[in-house]
Scaffold this motif. Structure first.
Motif, PDB file in Angstrom:
ATOM      1  N   THR A  56       4.026   8.179   9.793  1.00  0.00           N
ATOM      2  CA  THR A  56       3.813   9.592  10.128  1.00  0.00           C
ATOM      3  C   THR A  56       5.052  10.262  10.707  1.00  0.00           C
ATOM      4  N   THR A  57       6.166   9.537  10.764  1.00  0.00           N
ATOM      5  CA  THR A  57       7.376  10.092  11.379  1.00  0.00           C
ATOM      6  C   THR A  57       7.848  11.351  10.665  1.00  0.00           C
ATOM      7  N   ARG A  58       7.837  11.325   9.331  1.00  0.00           N
ATOM      8  CA  ARG A  58       8.352  12.469   8.572  1.00  0.00           C
ATOM      9  C   ARG A  58       7.557  13.742   8.852  1.00  0.00           C
ATOM     10  N   PHE A  59       6.252  13.609   9.133  1.00  0.00           N
ATOM     11  CA  PHE A  59       5.443  14.797   9.405  1.00  0.00           C
ATOM     12  C   PHE A  59       6.018  15.591  10.578  1.00  0.00           C
ATOM     13  N   TYR A  60       6.431  14.890  11.622  1.00  0.00           N
ATOM     14  CA  TYR A  60       6.967  15.580  12.794  1.00  0.00           C
ATOM     15  C   TYR A  60       8.310  16.241  12.505  1.00  0.00           C
ATOM     16  N   LEU A  61       9.006  15.782  11.471  1.00  0.00           N
ATOM     17  CA  LEU A  61      10.285  16.375  11.107  1.00  0.00           C
ATOM     18  C   LEU A  61      10.110  17.689  10.354  1.00  0.00           C
ATOM     19  N   ILE A  62       9.021  17.810   9.597  1.00  0.00           N
ATOM     20  CA  ILE A  62       8.830  18.991   8.759  1.00  0.00           C
ATOM     21  C   ILE A  62       7.791  19.950   9.326  1.00  0.00           C
ATOM     22  N   SER A  63       7.197  19.605  10.481  1.00  0.00           N
ATOM     23  CA  SER A  63       6.120  20.405  11.049  1.00  0.00           C
ATOM     24  C   SER A  63       6.532  21.029  12.373  1.00  0.00           C
ATOM     25  N   TYR A  64       5.846  22.104  12.743  1.00  0.00           N
ATOM     26  CA  TYR A  64       6.008  22.694  14.066  1.00  0.00           C
ATOM     27  C   TYR A  64       5.172  21.948  15.100  1.00  0.00           C
ATOM     28  N   ILE A  65       4.356  21.026  14.645  1.00  0.00           N
ATOM     29  CA  ILE A  65       3.534  20.217  15.546  1.00  0.00           C
ATOM     30  C   ILE A  65       4.331  18.991  15.975  1.00  0.00           C
ATOM     31  N   LYS A  66       4.474  18.804  17.266  1.00  0.00           N
ATOM     32  CA  LYS A  66       5.178  17.659  17.815  1.00  0.00           C
ATOM     33  C   LYS A  66       4.213  16.846  18.687  1.00  0.00           C
ATOM     34  N   PRO A  67       4.575  15.605  18.980  1.00  0.00           N
ATOM     35  CA  PRO A  67       3.677  14.795  19.825  1.00  0.00           C
ATOM     36  C   PRO A  67       3.340  15.450  21.156  1.00  0.00           C
ATOM     37  N   THR A  68       4.230  16.308  21.653  1.00  0.00           N
ATOM     38  CA  THR A  68       4.001  16.961  22.943  1.00  0.00           C
ATOM     39  C   THR A  68       3.357  18.340  22.820  1.00  0.00           C
ATOM     40  N   SER A  69       3.070  18.807  21.580  1.00  0.00           N
ATOM     41  CA  SER A  69       2.513  20.147  21.379  1.00  0.00           C
ATOM     42  C   SER A  69       1.092  20.235  21.921  1.00  0.00           C
ATOM     43  N   THR A  70       0.743  21.399  22.456  1.00  0.00           N
ATOM     44  CA  THR A  70      -0.610  21.646  22.948  1.00  0.00           C
ATOM     45  C   THR A  70      -1.374  22.481  21.928  1.00  0.00           C
ATOM     46  N   LEU A  89       0.834  -1.200   0.000  1.00  0.00           N
ATOM     47  CA  LEU A  89       0.000   0.000   0.000  1.00  0.00           C
ATOM     48  C   LEU A  89       0.872   1.255   0.000  1.00  0.00           C
ATOM     49  N   PHE A  90       1.944   1.222   0.767  1.00  0.00           N
ATOM     50  CA  PHE A  90       2.941   2.293   0.774  1.00  0.00           C
ATOM     51  C   PHE A  90       4.319   1.660   0.624  1.00  0.00           C
ATOM     52  N   PHE A  91       5.254   2.425   0.076  1.00  0.00           N
ATOM     53  CA  PHE A  91       6.587   1.912  -0.206  1.00  0.00           C
ATOM     54  C   PHE A  91       7.607   2.521   0.744  1.00  0.00           C
ATOM     55  N   GLN A  92       8.387   1.667   1.403  1.00  0.00           N
ATOM     56  CA  GLN A  92       9.482   2.176   2.209  1.00  0.00           C
ATOM     57  C   GLN A  92      10.613   2.624   1.292  1.00  0.00           C
ATOM     58  N   LEU A  93      11.091   3.848   1.532  1.00  0.00           N
ATOM     59  CA  LEU A  93      12.251   4.373   0.823  1.00  0.00           C
ATOM     60  C   LEU A  93      13.386   4.550   1.822  1.00  0.00           C
ATOM     61  N   TYR A  94      14.579   4.113   1.451  1.00  0.00           N
ATOM     62  CA  TYR A  94      15.793   4.323   2.224  1.00  0.00           C
ATOM     63  C   TYR A  94      15.798   3.480   3.503  1.00  0.00           C
ATOM     64  N   THR A  95      16.865   3.634   4.253  1.00  0.00           N
ATOM     65  CA  THR A  95      17.032   2.859   5.477  1.00  0.00           C
ATOM     66  C   THR A  95      17.624   3.748   6.564  1.00  0.00           C
ATOM     67  N   GLY A  96      17.827   3.158   7.746  1.00  0.00           N
ATOM     68  CA  GLY A  96      18.452   3.879   8.843  1.00  0.00           C
ATOM     69  C   GLY A  96      17.661   5.109   9.242  1.00  0.00           C
ATOM     70  N   GLY A  97      18.377   6.169   9.550  1.00  0.00           N
ATOM     71  CA  GLY A  97      17.712   7.398   9.967  1.00  0.00           C
ATOM     72  C   GLY A  97      17.041   8.148   8.843  1.00  0.00           C
ATOM     73  N   PHE A  98      17.151   7.659   7.607  1.00  0.00           N
ATOM     74  CA  PHE A  98      16.548   8.335   6.455  1.00  0.00           C
ATOM     75  C   PHE A  98      15.250   7.666   5.992  1.00  0.00           C
ATOM     76  N   THR A  99      14.813   6.635   6.699  1.00  0.00           N
ATOM     77  CA  THR A  99      13.639   5.871   6.269  1.00  0.00           C
ATOM     78  C   THR A  99      12.400   6.744   6.183  1.00  0.00           C
ATOM     79  N   GLN A 100      11.669   6.628   5.092  1.00  0.00           N
ATOM     80  CA  GLN A 100      10.376   7.282   4.925  1.00  0.00           C
ATOM     81  C   GLN A 100       9.509   6.411   4.034  1.00  0.00           C
TER      82      GLN A 100
END
Length: 522
Positions: free
Chosen positions: A250-264, A69-80
């Motif tokens: 959804t990991t990449r979203f937190y990298l490019i957004s100002y919204i973090k899991p702890t954001s209010t 359904l979705f394709f993993q690209l790359y490995t390690g810390g670059f996985t998306q």
């Protein structure tokens, strides 16, 4: 067959051929310079293309099971994870023509080109006037935003087509008092297409689905909209299941957004409001554009033409004054605003790719203004009630309106000329943002006898995928390369292509851009 019918058939056949030849010639013109502009092939382009090639051969991507359904690209810390639509489309193209950079760029351009033409046809359908269709389609074709996206083999190249197909489905349903199951299914499936074609669709599609309440003018329509929501929700179940099984989606979203899991909410809402209006800033839109030179040529004015923007703003005014009770136009205005929301959740202002749906709605918003400027005896579209029609304008007033439209169109021609001049002048110089230097390092490495060639990912990203892709396009066996696990040093004496900032205990053989070619000493 009567003489009249015979002549009519001949004329239609001739017109069909003329149209085909004209579109073909226009497309060839659209492709001008595509072999060298953009230069190189960006890492995400190689990632999509290589996985598409693998799918064309085995059904599976680089990682995971067949037909994911979705394709993993790359490995390690670059996985998306990449969305499936473009990869499967490219896989089909490669199964017919084989893999290659040129065929990939031509196909991406064809998708955007086709979307622009289809948008022009929709404009003609809405108004019943071919001239307006020609204007809207022509402006879309020449627009920097659409043109530049059509030169990128990224997840966005099919998105304008997906948005246009969705709008066609909604418009066809709007024309019916009661939506058929065909209408319901078409809207739901095109919403699903928007969701699975690019990450922004996971926000945009639900918003557009919610916006369908604009058409809830009676009980039958409300039931039809409810059916659409149900069918759309069913198509979202695979996404929900995949996300539960693969939290990294959804990991990449937190990298490019100002919204973090702890954001209010108190932190998120003010920032969102600021970002939303920043993305709507006319100065950025018309005079600067996206600051990423991969997405937009620097110093070529903005991503949207000033004259086209004036028509879109005027179109909103006409909608408010004349068509505010028209469900279709209310939905188009809502869609334009909704299309800004996904990008406003991220850090980069006026991001060309994350706002790719926005210009499609802007082109539609031009229609009411163009129609008003060119009408003679009031609007003649099938969706306008007799009460909305206006009486004949004085001849002088008609002349003024025609002159305004001519000036605006002339302004767009000047803007288009300036943009395209800059694009063809400076476009080939952007090798640094399209990883063009990697090919030099790759060519030097494969010319040496050392095998295997080790691929090391470090500070400058997962460039290993370039070697796999270039080897594929050359018919070279990818087993000649070994992709090292992240952080693991290649064996002593081995030949390495790396994205490290510097190499240690190595014999540096070549450096191009951020890429290193070296032999490990110990």
């Amino acid at each position: 067959m009567s003489y009249f019918q015979t002549v009519t058939a001949v004329i239609r056949k001739r017109n069909t051929w003329i149209t085909f030849v004209a579109i073909t010639a226009l497309f060839l013109l659209y492709l001008t310079g595509i072999t060298t502009n953009p230069p190189g092939f960006y890492v995400d382009e190689s990632g999509l293309a290589y996985n598409a090639y693998l799918v064309s051969q085995t059904g599976a991507g680089e990682f995971g099971p067949p037909f994911p359904l979705f394709f993993q690209l790359y490995t390690g810390g670059f996985t998306q994870y990449s969305n499936p639509t473009q990869i499967y489309l490219l896989a089909f193209v490669y199964s017919l023509f084989g893999p290659g950079i040129l065929i990939s760029r031509i196909f991406a351009a064809a998708c955007v080109f086709g979307a622009n033409l289809l948008l022009g046809v929709l404009a003609a359908k809405i108004t019943g006037r071919r001239l307006i269709g020609y204007i809207v389609g022509g402006v879309a074709l020449a627009s920097p935003w659409m043109f530049e996206v059509g030169r990128l083999v990224l997840e966005t190249f099919f998105y304008p087509m997906a948005v246009t197909l969705f709008l066609w489905a909604v418009y066809k349903a709007h024309q019916r008092a009661e939506w058929s199951w065909l209408n319901v299914t078409a809207i739901a499936l095109t919403l699903s297409l928007l969701t699975y074609s690019y990450t922004i669709g996971r926000v945009l599609s639900p918003l557009l689905a919610l916006g369908l309440v604009s058409f809830a003018t009676d009980r039958k329509r409300m039931i039809s909209i409810g059916k659409t929501w149900v069918v759309f929700a069913v198509t979202m179940l695979p996404l929900i299941v995949f996300n539960l099984q693969n939290p990294g989606l959804t990991t990449r979203f937190y990298l490019i957004s100002y919204i973090k899991p702890t954001s209010t909410w108190a932190e998120i809402f003010p920032r969102f409001i600021y970002r939303f209006f920043e993305d709507l800033n006319p100065h950025l839109l018309l005079f600067r554009g996206d600051i990423n030179p991969r997405h937009h040529i620097p110093d070529a004015l903005g991503s949207f033409y000033f004259a086209a923007f004036l028509l879109a703003v005027a179109g909103v005014v006409v909608i408010v004054l004349r068509y505010r009770h028209n469900a279709w136009w209310r939905f188009v205005v809502f869609g334009a605003l909704a299309s800004v929301v996904p990008a406003s959740l991220t850090l980069d202002p006026l991001h060309t790719l994350r706002m790719i749906a926005f210009p499609v709605f802007l082109f539609l918003l031009m229609i009411p203004a163009i129609e008003w400027l060119t009408e003679v005896a009031g609007p003649k579209r099938n969706m306008v009630t007799p009460e909305e029609k206006l009486s004949l304008h004085p001849r002088a007033w008609l002349g003024i309106k025609a002159a305004v439209l001519i000036v605006l169109m002339a302004g767009m021609v000047v803007e288009a000329g300036y943009f395209h001049f800059k694009y063809y002048e400076r476009g080939p110089l952007r090798g640094y943002v399209f990883d063009a230097a990697y090919k030099d390092v790759y060519d030097a490495a494969v010319a040496m006898p050392n095998r295997p060639i080790y691929l090391v990912d470090a500070y400058w990203g997962p460039a290993y995928i370039h070697s796999y892709w270039y080897a594929t396009t050359e018919g070279r066996d990818t087993s000649e390369f070994v992709h090292q696990p992240y952080g693991v040093r290649a064996p002593a004496g081995s030949l390495v292509i790396s994205t490290e900032q510097v190499c240690t205990d190595c014999d540096l053989l070549m450096k191009r851009g951020v890429y290193l070619l070296y032999r490990v000493i110990r």
